[in-house]
Design a protein around this motif. Sequence first.
Motif, PDB file in Angstrom:
ATOM      1  N   TYR A 176      -0.796   6.363 -11.198  1.00 20.89           N
ATOM      2  CA  TYR A 176      -1.940   6.905 -10.445  1.00 20.89           C
ATOM      3  C   TYR A 176      -1.715   8.334  -9.983  1.00 20.89           C
ATOM      4  O   TYR A 176      -2.504   8.862  -9.222  1.00 20.89           O
ATOM      5  CB  TYR A 176      -2.222   6.012  -9.226  1.00 20.89           C
ATOM      6  CG  TYR A 176      -2.212   4.573  -9.572  1.00 20.89           C
ATOM      7  CD1 TYR A 176      -3.123   4.064 -10.485  1.00 20.89           C
ATOM      8  CD2 TYR A 176      -1.270   3.717  -9.034  1.00 20.89           C
ATOM      9  CE1 TYR A 176      -3.108   2.740 -10.848  1.00 20.89           C
ATOM     10  CE2 TYR A 176      -1.243   2.380  -9.393  1.00 20.89           C
ATOM     11  CZ  TYR A 176      -2.163   1.901 -10.298  1.00 20.89           C
ATOM     12  OH  TYR A 176      -2.137   0.599 -10.655  1.00 20.89           O
TER      13      TYR A 176
ATOM     14  N   TRP B  24      -1.340  -4.438  -4.912  1.00 20.26           N
ATOM     15  CA  TRP B  24      -1.889  -3.158  -4.460  1.00 20.26           C
ATOM     16  C   TRP B  24      -2.179  -2.223  -5.626  1.00 20.26           C
ATOM     17  O   TRP B  24      -3.155  -1.463  -5.599  1.00 20.26           O
ATOM     18  CB  TRP B  24      -0.957  -2.488  -3.448  1.00 20.26           C
ATOM     19  CG  TRP B  24       0.380  -2.074  -3.985  1.00 20.26           C
ATOM     20  CD1 TRP B  24       1.525  -2.811  -3.928  1.00 20.26           C
ATOM     21  CD2 TRP B  24       0.713  -0.867  -4.668  1.00 20.26           C
ATOM     22  NE1 TRP B  24       2.552  -2.134  -4.540  1.00 20.26           N
ATOM     23  CE2 TRP B  24       2.083  -0.936  -4.993  1.00 20.26           C
ATOM     24  CE3 TRP B  24      -0.001   0.274  -5.046  1.00 20.26           C
ATOM     25  CZ2 TRP B  24       2.746   0.086  -5.672  1.00 20.26           C
ATOM     26  CZ3 TRP B  24       0.664   1.293  -5.713  1.00 20.26           C
ATOM     27  CH2 TRP B  24       2.012   1.192  -6.019  1.00 20.26           C
ATOM     28  N   ASN B  25      -1.339  -2.301  -6.667  1.00 23.99           N
ATOM     29  CA  ASN B  25      -1.533  -1.338  -7.749  1.00 23.99           C
ATOM     30  C   ASN B  25      -2.776  -1.654  -8.570  1.00 23.99           C
ATOM     31  O   ASN B  25      -3.441  -0.755  -9.082  1.00 23.99           O
ATOM     32  CB  ASN B  25      -0.288  -1.196  -8.627  1.00 23.99           C
ATOM     33  CG  ASN B  25       0.097  -2.456  -9.307  1.00 23.99           C
ATOM     34  OD1 ASN B  25       0.094  -3.512  -8.702  1.00 23.99           O
ATOM     35  ND2 ASN B  25       0.429  -2.369 -10.586  1.00 23.99           N
TER      36      ASN B  25
ATOM     37  N   VAL C 291      -5.617  -0.293  -6.517  1.00 22.45           N
ATOM     38  CA  VAL C 291      -5.688   1.162  -6.693  1.00 22.45           C
ATOM     39  C   VAL C 291      -6.350   1.491  -8.021  1.00 22.45           C
ATOM     40  O   VAL C 291      -7.208   2.376  -8.112  1.00 22.45           O
ATOM     41  CB  VAL C 291      -4.265   1.786  -6.629  1.00 22.45           C
ATOM     42  CG1 VAL C 291      -4.302   3.255  -7.031  1.00 22.45           C
ATOM     43  CG2 VAL C 291      -3.683   1.655  -5.238  1.00 22.45           C
TER      44      VAL C 291
ATOM     45  N   MET D 263       7.038  15.091  -0.617  1.00 24.57           N
ATOM     46  CA  MET D 263       5.719  15.084   0.014  1.00 24.57           C
ATOM     47  C   MET D 263       5.168  13.680   0.202  1.00 24.57           C
ATOM     48  O   MET D 263       4.158  13.486   0.869  1.00 24.57           O
ATOM     49  CB  MET D 263       4.736  15.888  -0.857  1.00 24.57           C
ATOM     50  CG  MET D 263       5.197  17.297  -1.122  1.00 24.57           C
ATOM     51  SD  MET D 263       4.077  18.175  -2.211  1.00 24.57           S
ATOM     52  CE  MET D 263       2.731  18.481  -1.097  1.00 24.57           C
TER      53      MET D 263
ATOM     54  N   LEU E  39      -0.022  11.700   4.552  1.00 26.08           N
ATOM     55  CA  LEU E  39       1.186  12.349   4.015  1.00 26.08           C
ATOM     56  C   LEU E  39       0.807  13.645   3.285  1.00 26.08           C
ATOM     57  O   LEU E  39      -0.338  13.827   2.876  1.00 26.08           O
ATOM     58  CB  LEU E  39       1.899  11.415   3.041  1.00 26.08           C
ATOM     59  CG  LEU E  39       2.325  10.062   3.589  1.00 26.08           C
ATOM     60  CD1 LEU E  39       3.085   9.286   2.530  1.00 26.08           C
ATOM     61  CD2 LEU E  39       3.186  10.224   4.818  1.00 26.08           C
TER      62      LEU E  39
ATOM     63  N   ARG F 134      -0.080  -0.136   2.972  1.00 30.56           N
ATOM     64  CA  ARG F 134       0.467   0.382   1.711  1.00 30.56           C
ATOM     65  C   ARG F 134      -0.096   1.780   1.492  1.00 30.56           C
ATOM     66  O   ARG F 134      -1.296   1.925   1.253  1.00 30.56           O
ATOM     67  CB  ARG F 134       0.063  -0.561   0.568  1.00 30.56           C
ATOM     68  CG  ARG F 134       0.649  -0.231  -0.755  1.00 30.56           C
ATOM     69  CD  ARG F 134       1.983  -0.853  -0.956  1.00 30.56           C
ATOM     70  NE  ARG F 134       2.867   0.057  -1.650  1.00 30.56           N
ATOM     71  CZ  ARG F 134       4.141  -0.170  -1.886  1.00 30.56           C
ATOM     72  NH1 ARG F 134       4.704  -1.267  -1.462  1.00 30.56           N
ATOM     73  NH2 ARG F 134       4.874   0.695  -2.521  1.00 30.56           N
ATOM     74  N   HIS F 135       0.754   2.770   1.560  1.00 29.97           N
ATOM     75  CA  HIS F 135       0.194   4.117   1.632  1.00 29.97           C
ATOM     76  C   HIS F 135      -0.474   4.596   0.350  1.00 29.97           C
ATOM     77  O   HIS F 135      -1.422   5.379   0.397  1.00 29.97           O
ATOM     78  CB  HIS F 135       1.216   5.106   2.197  1.00 29.97           C
ATOM     79  CG  HIS F 135       1.887   5.986   1.222  1.00 29.97           C
ATOM     80  ND1 HIS F 135       3.166   5.774   0.803  1.00 29.97           N
ATOM     81  CD2 HIS F 135       1.448   7.087   0.584  1.00 29.97           C
ATOM     82  CE1 HIS F 135       3.480   6.712  -0.056  1.00 29.97           C
ATOM     83  NE2 HIS F 135       2.482   7.516  -0.216  1.00 29.97           N
ATOM     84  N   GLU F 136      -0.038   4.075  -0.805  1.00 35.87           N
ATOM     85  CA  GLU F 136      -0.702   4.457  -2.054  1.00 35.87           C
ATOM     86  C   GLU F 136      -2.163   3.968  -2.055  1.00 35.87           C
ATOM     87  O   GLU F 136      -3.066   4.681  -2.486  1.00 35.87           O
ATOM     88  CB  GLU F 136       0.011   3.852  -3.274  1.00 35.87           C
ATOM     89  CG  GLU F 136       1.372   4.426  -3.568  1.00 35.87           C
ATOM     90  CD  GLU F 136       2.479   3.804  -2.761  1.00 35.87           C
ATOM     91  OE1 GLU F 136       2.186   2.891  -1.944  1.00 35.87           O
ATOM     92  OE2 GLU F 136       3.641   4.224  -2.904  1.00 35.87           O
TER      93      GLU F 136
END
Lengths: 382, 478
Positions: free
Chosen positions: B47, A151-152, A155, B192, A212, A181-183
């Motif tokens: 990131y 995932w990273n 991103v 958060m 979020l 995966r929220h990121e």
Amino acid sequence: MPNFSPADEIGDGFRIPYLEQWMSLPVIIRIAVVFIVISTLFIVYIQFRIWITRYNGYLHEKRTRKVLPVIDTLIAEEILMKSDAGGHARINFDAFRLPLFYNRRNRQILIDRLINYKRSFTGSTGDLLRQLFLELELDKMSAKKMKRRSWNMKVRGIRELTGMDIAISDVNILPLTNSKRHELRAEARNAYIKLSKNEPFKFFDISSEPLLDWDQIELFKTITTTENIAIPNFARWVTYSNNKSIISFCLKLIVHYNQQDAAPAVLKLLDNKDHILRAEAIYCLGKLKYEPAEPQLIHIYSNQPLNCQLQILKAVGRMATGESTYFLRQEFMYSTDFDIRKNAAMSFIRNASPEFINELLEASNEENKLILKHSMNPLIKY
Amino acid sequence: MHAIASWLGTFYEGTVFIYGTVLLIIYALLALLSYGAIRLFLKKETYTNYNNLLNSELAPGISVLAPAYNEGLSIIMNVQSLLTLNYPVFEIILINDGSTDNSIEQLVREFELVPVDFAYNPRIRTQPIVSIYRSTNAAFGKLTVIDKVNGKSKADAVNAGINVSSFDYFVCTDVDCILDKDALLKLIKPVMDEPHNRVIATGATLRIANSCIIDKGVILQMKPPRNLIARFQEMEYVRAFMLGKMGWSRINCVPNVSGGLGLFDKEIATKAGGYDPMSFGEDMELMVRMCRYACDNGIRYAIRYIPTTLCWTEGPSTIRVFKLQRTRWARGLAQLMYAHFKMLFNPRYGRMGLITFPYNFFFELLAPIVEITGILYYIYLIVTGGVNYKYALLLLLFVYSYSIMITTIAILWDQLAFRHYKSWKEVLLLCSTAFLEFALYHPLIVIFSLRGYYYFLTGKKHSWGNMQRQGFGQQKTT
């Protein structure tokens, strides 16, 4: 203690030194000895790893120190100076095709640097930087990252392409806006808003995963700073979305863009069962200074939980119509809750005339007097 | 009689063996968990653009509470440093807890303060507030100074700050601590960024500032302390934060957010009753009560830690001051366990009751007692001729090498993540300190802990526990 002798024999002549003595030791001691050896080796290994880590870091810094000036000089000579000269100058992209950048790590430094420059320059310089990124086929390197499994890396790929304003097809990016995966989800949403030419807010319709607070900060920045983005009426999602976090986020955007025509939709949220959402709607109405909402806010006041009541008091203060002065005075005088009295006082000060304030000051007990003085003191902010 | 003694001896040895084995396994697991937590943090950090929050109108407000008692030596510089924190919406509340030096006069003069009629809600009972000051200079508009009657504890001072604070989150720190400029940005992020739970507290790594190069309240260069006692503490902090707290954070079992720097949810902290002024371990005590409140009220909570060093504190550099500090900590732990004993193995309190609390009870509270009884038992065995010296030496060597390995792993995690310290030699210096810990530092901790337990049992009077500090303002700037 067992008598140690240097060698033991197994089978026909094969000898393991000290085996019999070793086997005669208690199990605990044998385990301890094994762990002593393991720990000692591990300590030596870790020391070595620390040294390697630091050395690699040193090499990276050295590499960066060597490559960055080359990149900066090239960008200054080929992009910045020529873009200053106007549209006639021809950019020599081949100047960037140095053997130095055949190396992957150096190319990554180049990508990061270009993104950094792109962030600082818009207009024709920004366009040239983007063109350079494409000419050097660095977008392919970023697109490859998007296809990686981790995932990273995905991103990273999205961030690089977004940073350089390179379009990513909806087919590739839209599914990621609902990733588990929220990121990744957050990054994909950012990219979609920034790069989608047709409907940048489409994912608001399909988003089932929560937005979020941190994601909202990033999205807010993207929406409010991206150029040429068509800002829709966010009342649409306030009315129809089933995702509470999307509604909450839209309320914040309505406030930011001062969308007065969204106020009737926000007003309908006062019937929502979620008190947090209701409080946010009241806050939004107050910030919009939507005066037609004032009677309804005062009407529902007594049935609301504390957080909503506090927001109503603040909203009425912001609207400053002067029509709720008696309501505020009443709450200030007779409420038993400190926060209600404090917020009522602050709104009262905004609404009432100096004579009315003085009158209230005289009629108040010691604690209420203190609250009024607090509210009137310009040195105190909150 | 001899048979009973023999049975008791066997039972004790067996118990200690199981105890030691479980402890070693826990350390190994923490090493693995912390590695995962740090890796995940670093990935996310790549990131994260904190500037988005810095410039955002959506940022939640934070109140920074800094209690001070007789900190006149460095108070001006420290407040100036706090005022330069990077965050869009925050206030600094300095609580002068009845200092007997000239702290308040210095503050009034330097920050152009005047007393104001300040209305606040005393949700938590504290010693009376004498006066509240605000600055007439807009440049210090974020500063509020509370002058209150001495409450004989940091807890009472912080509680007064909580009562006066305006925002939903507060950061508790010591006025003599040096904070990273981005501390607030980094502490609020886990709050958060949490998808399922309400984050009730966030902590970050603390380090010892004793030999660091500091200029006007800013750490310019981190260095391991030259003083041996302070260096032991630096090593201990690296192990406790990078390996311990990060490991526990991975499974949402953080036992404590350090009093030096922590961000808390004000609503939960207030409803839980605020800090306990009678406690010697007020930070840990509050944390336990906040968790307890959350469990009792069906709130799904989380406590998060980040590995980034955001706070530097002056560690005790003499045995006398170190003794005072550790005695107080041990006494606080004993108080805490006594007050919340019902939580031990109580499934109602989830992970806190089933993991965190039992760990603290058995491996923090009982550890010095187990060690001292072990030494006494050893002496008994030596007298009765029951010791096999070669085996004893091997076992000692095993524990020694294992403890060094764990400390070295923690230093490795630190280096993998942040590469603090300028030179390799400085890292080596810290690593080598681990070799001396077993013989020099650890016995001191055991003795001071037992002293703390003794004071807890005998109920010795308590005070603010102010350390004699040199003050960073006195250090040479570079």
